[in-house]
Scaffold this motif. Sequence first.
Motif, short mmCIF file in Angstrom:
data_model
loop_
_atom_site.label_atom_id
_atom_site.label_comp_id
_atom_site.label_asym_id
_atom_site.label_seq_id
_atom_site.Cartn_x
_atom_site.Cartn_y
_atom_site.Cartn_z
N TYR A 101 0.82 -1.09 -0.03
CA TYR A 101 -0.08 -0.20 -0.04
C TYR A 101 0.74 1.27 -0.06
N LEU A 132 -8.01 0.05 -10.17
CA LEU A 132 -8.63 -0.14 -8.82
C LEU A 132 -9.02 -1.41 -8.62
N TRP A 135 -6.57 -3.99 -7.32
CA TRP A 135 -5.98 -3.74 -5.91
C TRP A 135 -7.02 -3.99 -5.14
N GLY A 136 -8.27 -4.06 -5.74
CA GLY A 136 -9.41 -4.52 -4.71
C GLY A 136 -9.34 -6.26 -4.51
N THR A 139 -6.71 -6.73 -2.29
CA THR A 139 -7.03 -6.63 -0.70
C THR A 139 -7.84 -7.45 -0.28
N PHE A 164 -12.16 -0.27 -2.95
CA PHE A 164 -11.57 -0.46 -4.25
C PHE A 164 -12.49 -0.65 -5.24
#
Length: 217
Positions: A101, A132, A135-136, A139, A164
């Motif tokens: 991050y 995005l 990255w979601g 995560t 995200f």
Amino acid sequence: MAKQELTQQISPVETVSKKVSEAAAFAETVIKDTTANPAPLGLMGFGLTTILLNLHNIGLFGLGSMILSMGIFYGGIAQIIAGIMEWKKKNTFGTVAFISYGFFWITLVGLIVFPKFGFAEAPDATAMASFLFFWGFFTLILFLGTFKMNYTMIAIFGSLTVLFFLLAVGDMTGNHTIKIIAGYEGVLCGALAVYAGAAQILNEIYGREVLPLGTIE
């Protein structure tokens, strides 16, 4: 007689070697980790930067040098430092999360700044949504690991995963309302991270649970 003399010559060497081995084993058992807990630094860097960016998403202020500087230095470099410190503590989750991050924030600043200097074209809506979305997805993987930690970490990574995906949908569809919803959700996510950082600082200072993190039994 010669064999006995040879045994007598070797015996002291073996004795010294055994004592060295025992001393090394003893030294290994008494070494303790005396370094500070880096997690509050990483959580504060992530949390405060996330809050400020999402206050922008809500529409409170523009995307200026304040957010970009936070993204480089506090959300970026400070988290990377925290991740390196977590590596020294053999904390795989903390290492991966904080360093990832930290570089996310620096990457995000690059996506905004590089086109302005003519280094590269700005990403279109599809490219930004893909950025995005993945990255979601990343995560979400970390979120699954938080079920062995505490309820605050579950809330942080659960809300970040949702954030995200909301931002990805907002960029893909161009729906301004979704972006505003994501902004409020992002402020909540950042506030949870700040709370977790504050809890670890205060609980350590006072030697008791000042702010509960929600221990999983």
